[in-house]
Enzyme design. Structure first.
Site, PDB file in Angstrom:
ATOM      1  CB  THR A 122      -1.376  -0.231   1.360  1.00 29.87           C
ATOM      2  OG1 THR A 122      -1.476   1.324   1.277  1.00 29.87           O
ATOM      3  CG2 THR A 122      -0.028  -0.394   2.358  1.00 29.87           C
ATOM      4  CG  ASP A 123      -0.909   5.000  -0.755  1.00 28.09           C
ATOM      5  OD1 ASP A 123      -2.187   4.298   0.404  1.00 28.09           O
ATOM      6  OD2 ASP A 123      -1.445   6.205  -1.280  1.00 28.09           O
ATOM      7  CD  GLU A 124      -3.087   3.340   4.277  1.00 27.32           C
ATOM      8  OE1 GLU A 124      -3.510   3.590   5.438  1.00 27.32           O
ATOM      9  OE2 GLU A 124      -4.208   3.422   3.600  1.00 27.32           O
ATOM     10  CE1 TYR A 147      -3.405  -2.676   5.684  1.00 29.13           C
ATOM     11  CE2 TYR A 147      -3.224  -0.137   4.763  1.00 29.13           C
ATOM     12  CZ  TYR A 147      -3.509  -1.621   5.012  1.00 29.13           C
ATOM     13  OH  TYR A 147      -3.231  -2.145   3.295  1.00 29.13           O
ATOM     14  CE  LYS A 151      -0.006  -4.318   3.199  1.00 35.74           C
ATOM     15  NZ  LYS A 151      -0.951  -5.796   2.626  1.00 35.74           N
TER      16      LYS A 151
HETATM   17  P1  NAD Z   1     -10.253  -6.759   2.209  1.00 37.98           P
HETATM   18  O1  NAD Z   1      -9.778  -6.463   3.910  1.00 37.98           O
HETATM   19  O2  NAD Z   1     -11.640  -6.134   1.333  1.00 37.98           O
HETATM   20  O3  NAD Z   1      -9.755  -8.362   1.664  1.00 37.98           O
HETATM   21  C1  NAD Z   1      -8.627  -8.956   2.954  1.00 37.98           C
HETATM   22  C2  NAD Z   1      -9.182 -10.575   2.009  1.00 37.98           C
HETATM   23  O4  NAD Z   1      -8.236 -11.083   3.284  1.00 37.98           O
HETATM   24  C3  NAD Z   1     -10.236 -11.203   2.471  1.00 37.98           C
HETATM   25  O5  NAD Z   1     -11.055 -12.012   1.953  1.00 37.98           O
HETATM   26  C4  NAD Z   1     -10.116 -11.995   4.110  1.00 37.98           C
HETATM   27  O6  NAD Z   1     -10.790 -12.944   3.758  1.00 37.98           O
HETATM   28  C5  NAD Z   1      -8.348 -12.912   3.731  1.00 37.98           C
HETATM   29  N1  NAD Z   1      -7.482 -13.048   5.119  1.00 37.98           N
HETATM   30  C6  NAD Z   1      -7.764 -11.818   5.984  1.00 37.98           C
HETATM   31  N2  NAD Z   1      -6.892 -12.305   7.033  1.00 37.98           N
HETATM   32  C7  NAD Z   1      -6.150 -13.838   6.513  1.00 37.98           C
HETATM   33  C8  NAD Z   1      -5.899 -14.398   6.587  1.00 37.98           C
HETATM   34  N3  NAD Z   1      -5.396 -14.796   7.877  1.00 37.98           N
HETATM   35  N4  NAD Z   1      -5.783 -16.039   5.879  1.00 37.98           N
HETATM   36  C9  NAD Z   1      -6.372 -15.619   4.831  1.00 37.98           C
HETATM   37  N5  NAD Z   1      -6.799 -14.983   4.281  1.00 37.98           N
HETATM   38  C10 NAD Z   1      -7.334 -13.869   4.820  1.00 37.98           C
HETATM   39  O7  NAD Z   1      -8.785  -6.424   1.718  1.00 37.98           O
HETATM   40  P2  NAD Z   1      -8.845  -6.051  -0.063  1.00 37.98           P
HETATM   41  O8  NAD Z   1      -9.757  -3.888   0.610  1.00 37.98           O
HETATM   42  O9  NAD Z   1      -9.463  -6.113  -1.006  1.00 37.98           O
HETATM   43  O10 NAD Z   1      -7.008  -5.376   0.516  1.00 37.98           O
HETATM   44  C11 NAD Z   1      -6.633  -6.352  -0.162  1.00 37.98           C
HETATM   45  C12 NAD Z   1      -4.347  -6.457  -0.470  1.00 37.98           C
HETATM   46  O11 NAD Z   1      -4.772  -5.074  -0.890  1.00 37.98           O
HETATM   47  C13 NAD Z   1      -4.400  -5.801   0.695  1.00 37.98           C
HETATM   48  O12 NAD Z   1      -3.411  -6.421   1.098  1.00 37.98           O
HETATM   49  C14 NAD Z   1      -4.406  -4.531   1.105  1.00 37.98           C
HETATM   50  O13 NAD Z   1      -3.472  -3.806   2.438  1.00 37.98           O
HETATM   51  C15 NAD Z   1      -3.833  -3.974   0.256  1.00 37.98           C
HETATM   52  N6  NAD Z   1      -4.748  -2.789  -0.125  1.00 37.98           N
HETATM   53  C16 NAD Z   1      -5.628  -2.360  -0.056  1.00 37.98           C
HETATM   54  C17 NAD Z   1      -6.035  -0.592  -0.597  1.00 37.98           C
HETATM   55  C18 NAD Z   1      -7.517  -0.413  -0.125  1.00 37.98           C
HETATM   56  O14 NAD Z   1      -7.167   0.672  -0.708  1.00 37.98           O
HETATM   57  N7  NAD Z   1      -8.634  -1.128   0.009  1.00 37.98           N
HETATM   58  C19 NAD Z   1      -4.840   0.043  -0.798  1.00 37.98           C
HETATM   59  C20 NAD Z   1      -3.499   0.056  -1.142  1.00 37.98           C
HETATM   60  C21 NAD Z   1      -3.615  -1.422  -0.891  1.00 37.98           C
HETATM   61  P1  TYD Z   2     -10.383   4.417   4.083  1.00 37.71           P
HETATM   62  O1  TYD Z   2     -11.201   4.582   3.127  1.00 37.71           O
HETATM   63  O2  TYD Z   2     -10.906   4.559   6.093  1.00 37.71           O
HETATM   64  O3  TYD Z   2      -8.993   4.531   3.577  1.00 37.71           O
HETATM   65  P2  TYD Z   2      -7.847   4.552   4.366  1.00 37.71           P
HETATM   66  O4  TYD Z   2      -7.660   4.831   5.884  1.00 37.71           O
HETATM   67  O5  TYD Z   2      -6.808   3.441   4.084  1.00 37.71           O
HETATM   68  O6  TYD Z   2      -6.782   6.054   3.469  1.00 37.71           O
HETATM   69  O7  TYD Z   2     -10.420   6.279   4.536  1.00 37.71           O
HETATM   70  C1  TYD Z   2     -10.590   6.569   3.791  1.00 37.71           C
HETATM   71  C2  TYD Z   2     -10.055   8.598   3.834  1.00 37.71           C
HETATM   72  O8  TYD Z   2     -11.638   8.837   4.763  1.00 37.71           O
HETATM   73  C3  TYD Z   2      -9.386   9.018   5.237  1.00 37.71           C
HETATM   74  O9  TYD Z   2      -8.715   9.942   5.452  1.00 37.71           O
HETATM   75  C4  TYD Z   2      -9.812   8.560   6.680  1.00 37.71           C
HETATM   76  C5  TYD Z   2     -11.058   9.289   6.439  1.00 37.71           C
HETATM   77  N1  TYD Z   2     -12.441   8.316   6.671  1.00 37.71           N
HETATM   78  C6  TYD Z   2     -13.435   9.382   7.019  1.00 37.71           C
HETATM   79  O10 TYD Z   2     -13.261  10.465   6.748  1.00 37.71           O
HETATM   80  N2  TYD Z   2     -14.729   8.734   7.260  1.00 37.71           N
HETATM   81  C7  TYD Z   2     -15.044   7.739   7.197  1.00 37.71           C
HETATM   82  O11 TYD Z   2     -16.299   7.433   7.818  1.00 37.71           O
HETATM   83  C8  TYD Z   2     -14.042   7.065   6.823  1.00 37.71           C
HETATM   84  C9  TYD Z   2     -14.117   5.331   6.918  1.00 37.71           C
HETATM   85  C10 TYD Z   2     -13.090   7.502   6.981  1.00 37.71           C
END
Ligand code: NAD
Ligand code: TYD
Length: 340
Positions: A122-124, A147, A151
């Site tokens: 992630t970019d985080e 988090y 990562k």
């Molecule tokens: P999500 O939370 O929607 O899904 C996570 C999945 O992992 C679920 O299906 C869950 O059941 C599975 N999981 C969790 N713990 C597990 C374990 N111990 N063993 C096996 N499976 C397990 O997440 P997402 O938003 O689809 O993100 C997927 C990946 O992308 C993650 O690694 C996250 O850090 C990364 N990512 C997400 C975002 C975003 O905006 N959502 C951005 C950058 C990176």
């Molecule tokens: P989020 O979707 O949780 O993603 P991330 O924290 O990984 O960036 O949040 C996106 C942005 O929105 C973050 O700056 C937190 C803010 N946020 C709110 O203002 N209200 C909300 O209810 C949530 C869930 C997030």
């Protein structure tokens, strides 16, 4: 046909990846089905002969070793705890799944001779960017939330496995994804579903935090490009190219939904809240020819349409009914994974 071992494929991004990749790969989806794993997301591929599901934990080395096909072409490692707010409440699961789980996956991938390991980060991990700063692949990692810290640790284990054991790894760091099938705890699906029901939308702090939104379909196209063409040992950034303040995102959303701004409700800010993320993804464009194709306003409109058309998906998410899908539909199917 090549075989991918995908972890966390029942989540938001993993399920989009599988829906795209199953057209040309055999896929074993290994997922623990935590609260974030939703098999409703994969209903369209459930009967595809190139797809199989194994329910399991990435921390369980024996179970991973039993599920992973010998000499699989790549491990695509999505599985993680992914929500910052949950990591602030309790970080334990984040250390277990994101750090230990990644280390277990690397060990098993090596022993079972997986040809490539694509790690989804992630970019985080870069932490706060100054107003004019863009996070590049070689910048120092400065995570600020539990988090992001987990990562970051995971990434270090991935790099260490490449250096120490010669594992063929590639890492992607993506900015905030949005699109269909996102669990309604993250900002956009929460705001869309609340607004549709005229419920308040929580705005953390002053709402001026900046995020760079990329559509999940664009992200998964990039992941396939990195998987197939990324140079071994390299990291590739993926972003939307148009960072926006949360408050501006929410105003645009309310305009699309034709809902009043009075729904926006200021709440206490998240602890340690990063002010700005902005990824520099020029390397990915230059080396792999990938760039985001879905402009944010267009993608947001189609996402809103999807949530409107899929009220039943949201209802099942919110009621918890989606968690019974596995027992009803998949109990007998686990064995199919072994055939792939
Ligand atoms: P999500 O939370 O929607 O899904 C996570 C999945 O992992 C679920 O299906 C869950 O059941 C599975 N999981 C969790 N713990 C597990 C374990 N111990 N063993 C096996 N499976 C397990 O997440 P997402 O938003 O689809 O993100 C997927 C990946 O992308 C993650 O690694 C996250 O850090 C990364 N990512 C997400 C975002 C975003 O905006 N959502 C951005 C950058 C990176
Ligand atoms: P989020 O979707 O949780 O993603 P991330 O924290 O990984 O960036 O949040 C996106 C942005 O929105 C973050 O700056 C937190 C803010 N946020 C709110 O203002 N209200 C909300 O209810 C949530 C869930 C997030």
């Amino acid at each position: 046909m090549k075989t991918l071992f995908v972890t966390g494929g029942a989540g938001f991004i993993g399920s989009e990846f599988i829906r795209q990749a199953v057209r040309r790969y055999r896929i074993v989806n290994y997922d623990k089905l935590t609260y974030a794993g939703n098999l409703d997301n994969l209903a369209s591929v459930a009967d595809n002969p190139n797809y199989a599901l194994v329910k399991g934990d990435v921390c369980d080395a024996k179970a991973v070793a039993a599920a992973i096909p010998e000499n699989c072409d790549a491990v695509v490692h999505f599985a993680a705890e992914s929500h910052v707010d949950r990591s602030i409440l309790s970080a334990e699961e984040f250390v277990l799944t994101n750090v230990l789980g990644t280390q277990v996956m690397l060990d098993v991938a090596r022993h079972r001779k997986a040809k490539r390991f694509l790690h989804i980060s992630t970019d985080e991990v870069g932490g706060d960017m100054r107003p004019d700063e863009w996070f590049s692949e070689d910048a120092p990692l400065k995570p600020n939330s539990p988090y992001a810290a987990s990562k970051t640790a995971a990434e270090h284990f991935v790099r260490a496995a490449a250096r120490t054991f010669g594992l063929d790894i590639v890492i992607t760091r993506t900015s905030n994804n949005y699109g269909p099938y996102q669990f309604p705890e993250k900002l956009l699906p929460l705001a869309i579903s609340n607004a549709m029901e005229d419920r308040p939308i929580p705005v953390y702090g002053d709402g001026m935090q900046v995020r760079d939104w990329v559509h999940v379909a664009d992200n998964c196209r990039a992941l396939l490009a990195v998987l197939e063409g990324g140079r071994s040992g390299e990291t590739y950034h993926i972003g939307g190219g148009a960072p926006m303040a949360n408050i501006d995102v929410l105003h645009l959303l309310l305009k699309i939904l034709d809902k009043p701004e009075t729904l926006l409700t200021s709440v206490t800010d998240r602890l340690g809240h990063d002010r700005r993320y902005a990824v520099d993804f020029r390397k990915t464009t230059k080396e792999l020819g990938w760039r985001p194709e879905i402009p944010f306003d267009k993608g947001l409109r189609s996402t809103v349409e999807w949530y409107r058309d899929n009220a039943e998906w949201v209802r099942r998410c919110r009621s918890g009914e989606y968690r019974t899908y596995y027992e009803h539909m998949y109990g007998e199917r686990e064995a199919t994974a072994k055939r792939i």
